[in-house]
Design a protein around this motif. Structure first.
Motif, mmCIF file in Angstrom:
data_model
loop_
_atom_site.group_PDB
_atom_site.id
_atom_site.type_symbol
_atom_site.label_atom_id
_atom_site.label_comp_id
_atom_site.label_asym_id
_atom_site.label_seq_id
_atom_site.Cartn_x
_atom_site.Cartn_y
_atom_site.Cartn_z
ATOM 1 N N SER A 125 0.818 -1.215 0.000
ATOM 2 C CA SER A 125 0.000 0.000 0.000
ATOM 3 C C SER A 125 0.852 1.266 0.000
ATOM 4 C CB SER A 125 -0.945 0.001 1.205
ATOM 5 O OG SER A 125 -0.228 0.177 2.417
ATOM 6 N N LEU A 126 2.116 1.146 0.395
ATOM 7 C CA LEU A 126 3.029 2.291 0.339
ATOM 8 C C LEU A 126 3.509 2.578 -1.073
ATOM 9 C CD1 LEU A 126 5.204 1.502 3.500
ATOM 10 C CD2 LEU A 126 3.218 3.037 3.336
ATOM 11 N N LYS A 127 3.170 1.662 -2.008
ATOM 12 C CA LYS A 127 3.537 1.798 -3.427
ATOM 13 C C LYS A 127 5.043 1.988 -3.607
ATOM 14 C CE LYS A 127 -0.927 3.589 -4.951
ATOM 15 N NZ LYS A 127 -1.611 3.382 -3.674
ATOM 16 N N PRO A 128 5.844 1.030 -3.130
ATOM 17 C CA PRO A 128 7.294 1.135 -3.356
ATOM 18 C C PRO A 128 7.616 0.892 -4.826
ATOM 19 C CG PRO A 128 6.761 -0.985 -2.414
ATOM 20 C CD PRO A 128 5.479 -0.201 -2.425
ATOM 21 N N ARG A 129 8.865 1.152 -5.202
ATOM 22 C CA ARG A 129 9.276 0.938 -6.590
ATOM 23 C C ARG A 129 9.130 -0.543 -6.959
ATOM 24 N NH1 ARG A 129 15.004 3.254 -8.357
ATOM 25 N NH2 ARG A 129 13.832 5.172 -7.843
ATOM 26 N N MET A 157 0.930 0.896 11.110
ATOM 27 C CA MET A 157 0.454 -0.396 10.620
ATOM 28 C C MET A 157 -0.474 -1.060 11.629
ATOM 29 S SD MET A 157 2.682 -3.560 9.098
ATOM 30 C CE MET A 157 3.828 -3.523 10.475
ATOM 31 N N TRP A 158 -0.072 -1.105 12.912
ATOM 32 C CA TRP A 158 -0.812 -1.880 13.901
ATOM 33 C C TRP A 158 -1.848 -1.060 14.675
ATOM 34 C CZ3 TRP A 158 -0.554 -6.667 12.854
ATOM 35 C CH2 TRP A 158 0.612 -7.223 12.333
ATOM 36 N N GLN A 159 -1.636 0.254 14.807
ATOM 37 C CA GLN A 159 -2.567 1.066 15.581
ATOM 38 C C GLN A 159 -3.555 1.842 14.728
ATOM 39 O OE1 GLN A 159 -0.539 3.495 18.496
ATOM 40 N NE2 GLN A 159 0.774 1.813 19.172
ATOM 41 N N ILE A 160 -3.323 1.913 13.425
ATOM 42 C CA ILE A 160 -4.256 2.629 12.543
ATOM 43 C C ILE A 160 -4.803 1.699 11.463
ATOM 44 C CG2 ILE A 160 -4.496 4.526 10.899
ATOM 45 C CD1 ILE A 160 -2.354 6.012 12.463
ATOM 46 N N ALA A 161 -3.891 1.106 10.676
ATOM 47 C CA ALA A 161 -4.342 0.273 9.554
ATOM 48 C C ALA A 161 -5.082 -0.974 10.035
ATOM 49 C CB ALA A 161 -3.154 -0.109 8.683
ATOM 50 N N TRP A 162 -4.541 -1.641 11.061
ATOM 51 C CA TRP A 162 -5.182 -2.871 11.552
ATOM 52 C C TRP A 162 -6.595 -2.623 12.067
ATOM 53 C CZ3 TRP A 162 -3.840 -8.050 11.597
ATOM 54 C CH2 TRP A 162 -4.588 -8.879 12.433
ATOM 55 N N PRO A 163 -6.842 -1.632 12.957
ATOM 56 C CA PRO A 163 -8.231 -1.413 13.409
ATOM 57 C C PRO A 163 -9.174 -1.032 12.273
ATOM 58 C CG PRO A 163 -6.687 -0.317 14.879
ATOM 59 C CD PRO A 163 -5.898 -0.766 13.687
ATOM 60 N N GLU A 213 -5.732 8.495 2.570
ATOM 61 C CA GLU A 213 -4.322 8.694 2.868
ATOM 62 C C GLU A 213 -4.087 9.777 3.911
ATOM 63 O OE1 GLU A 213 -2.196 9.464 -0.690
ATOM 64 O OE2 GLU A 213 -2.557 7.473 -1.570
ATOM 65 N N SER A 214 -5.060 10.683 4.067
ATOM 66 C CA SER A 214 -4.881 11.759 5.047
ATOM 67 C C SER A 214 -4.793 11.214 6.469
ATOM 68 C CB SER A 214 -6.037 12.758 4.939
ATOM 69 O OG SER A 214 -7.275 12.128 5.237
ATOM 70 N N ILE A 215 -5.380 10.055 6.714
ATOM 71 C CA ILE A 215 -5.305 9.455 8.047
ATOM 72 C C ILE A 215 -3.861 9.092 8.379
ATOM 73 C CG2 ILE A 215 -6.053 7.507 9.470
ATOM 74 C CD1 ILE A 215 -8.613 7.428 7.848
ATOM 75 N N PHE A 216 -3.187 8.460 7.437
ATOM 76 C CA PHE A 216 -1.790 8.091 7.668
ATOM 77 C C PHE A 216 -0.874 9.315 7.667
ATOM 78 C CE2 PHE A 216 -3.700 4.282 5.673
ATOM 79 C CZ PHE A 216 -3.457 3.372 6.687
ATOM 80 N N GLU A 217 -1.210 10.312 6.837
ATOM 81 C CA GLU A 217 -0.401 11.533 6.827
ATOM 82 C C GLU A 217 -0.495 12.262 8.155
ATOM 83 O OE1 GLU A 217 -1.930 13.649 3.526
ATOM 84 O OE2 GLU A 217 -0.989 12.357 2.003
ATOM 85 N N ALA A 218 -1.700 12.309 8.741
ATOM 86 C CA ALA A 218 -1.856 12.957 10.040
ATOM 87 C C ALA A 218 -1.080 12.208 11.120
ATOM 88 C CB ALA A 218 -3.340 13.028 10.401
ATOM 89 N N ALA A 219 -1.106 10.874 11.060
ATOM 90 C CA ALA A 219 -0.350 10.090 12.038
ATOM 91 C C ALA A 219 1.150 10.298 11.867
ATOM 92 C CB ALA A 219 -0.703 8.608 11.887
ATOM 93 N N GLU A 220 1.606 10.452 10.612
ATOM 94 C CA GLU A 220 3.030 10.690 10.375
ATOM 95 C C GLU A 220 3.453 12.045 10.925
ATOM 96 O OE1 GLU A 220 6.209 10.509 6.634
ATOM 97 O OE2 GLU A 220 4.032 10.446 6.286
#
Length: 316
Positions: free
Chosen positions: A120-124, A227-233, A210-217
């Motif tokens: 989901s991070l879309k690596p190369r 991964m475990w506290q945002i994506a998993w729930p 994606e804004s959810i992960f951006e805010a957490a970052e």
């Protein structure tokens, strides 16, 4: 003085008048309901014939002694089920099935989720990775078995790697050794399931804003916490679906892997309950007894699905 009164005439819309719009509306509503029900009739017939029918026959055949299609059937009552609890082969199959579930299910679900988060991070090269991960689906069961026969053969890939790094004393005929054959089956099960489950979970993660992960970052959360506290729930319920599918595949469909790689051997070291359903019915001509094992599998499957649904139910 005489007052002239006009006699009361019923309104055209009155429900008491014959042929009025109200009864016509009710009749047309009943016609529409009947038409809607008739449209579902083929699906209902299909469900009764191909779902309810086989289930009823499953429970019926588990209560008879039957050796095959042209053989006579005699009532057995609960005798087939009584034999299950004293049959050492069935006991070994139940233990192997439990071990297979306990080992493969957590590895597949957790490993697939971690791999899905990475995708989901879309690596190369993530598109190439997604395509390669469909390899287990593209291979037929027989082709897949031939691949792993070569991997686990006495002069196969694993023993060749062990010899190359100086660990040739660990080499063995993996599929012919009673202590390693079941673990080889479990490895194949994990390999077949991990990538497909990861693709399914990655599709779910890609739909998360994606804004959810951006805010957490921004708040300082690293990949592990995200991964475990945002994506998993967020994906909890969908992870439950993937867990159910993997549970059912391991419980019922993994018999093909056992059949093609070891046929339950060496001895009975790799028999599982799903393999015994096939073995009793087609190799030992114990159709009624095999259906008793299938009933046990059915009950275990239903109980497992209910437990998984409860464990992965969304909490918000």
């Amino acid at each position: 003085m005489t007052t002239l009164t006009t006699p009361h005439r019923p309104s055209p819309d009155s429900p008491d008048r014959a042929g009025s719009p109200a009864p016509r509306r009710r009749r047309s509503a009943r016609v529409r309901e009947a038409a809607q029900l008739s449209a579902t009739l083929p699906a209902l017939i299909w469900f009764l014939v191909f779902t309810v029918g086989p289930l009823v026959s499953l429970f019926y055949f588990s209560t008879v002694n039957w050796r095959g299609l042209i053989a006579p059937r005699t009532p057995a009552g609960l005798g087939n089920f009584e034999r299950l609890f004293t049959d050492p082969v069935v006991g070994l199959g139940a233990w192997n099935t439990l071990l297979q579930l306990v080992v493969s299910l957590p590895i597949v679900v957790l490993g697939a989720f971690m791999l899905a988060y990475y995708l989901s991070l879309k690596p190369r090269g993530h598109r190439i990775m997604r395509a390669l991960m469909f390899t287990p689906v593209l291979l037929s069961a027989s082709a897949l078995a031939m691949v792993f026969v070569g991997v686990f053969a006495p002069k196969g890939m694993i023993n060749g790697l062990l010899d190359a790094v100086g660990l040739d004393e660990l080499a063995r005929p993996w599929l012919a050794d009673g202590t390693s054959a079941l673990w080889a089956i479990i490895i194949v099960t994990i390999w077949c399931s991990l990538s497909v489950s990861a693709i399914m979970l990655a599709a779910r993660l890609n739909s998360v804003d994606e804004s959810i992960f951006e805010a957490a970052e921004i708040d300082g959360a690293g990949h592990w916490r995200r991964m475990w506290q945002i994506a998993w729930p967020i994906c909890r319920e969908f992870i439950g679906v993937v867990t159910m599918l993997q549970f059912l595949w391991t419980l019922f469909a993994s018999a093909a892997v056992v059949l093609l790689l070891t046929r339950g051997g060496p001895g009975n070291a790799t028999v599982t309950l799903s393999f015994l359903v096939y073995d009793f019915a087609f190799n030992q001509s114990k159709v009624g007894y095999s259906q008793a094992v299938a009933v046990v599998l059915f009950v275990v499957g239903v109980a497992g699905i209910l437990l998984i649904r409860r464990a992965f139910r969304q909490k918000y």
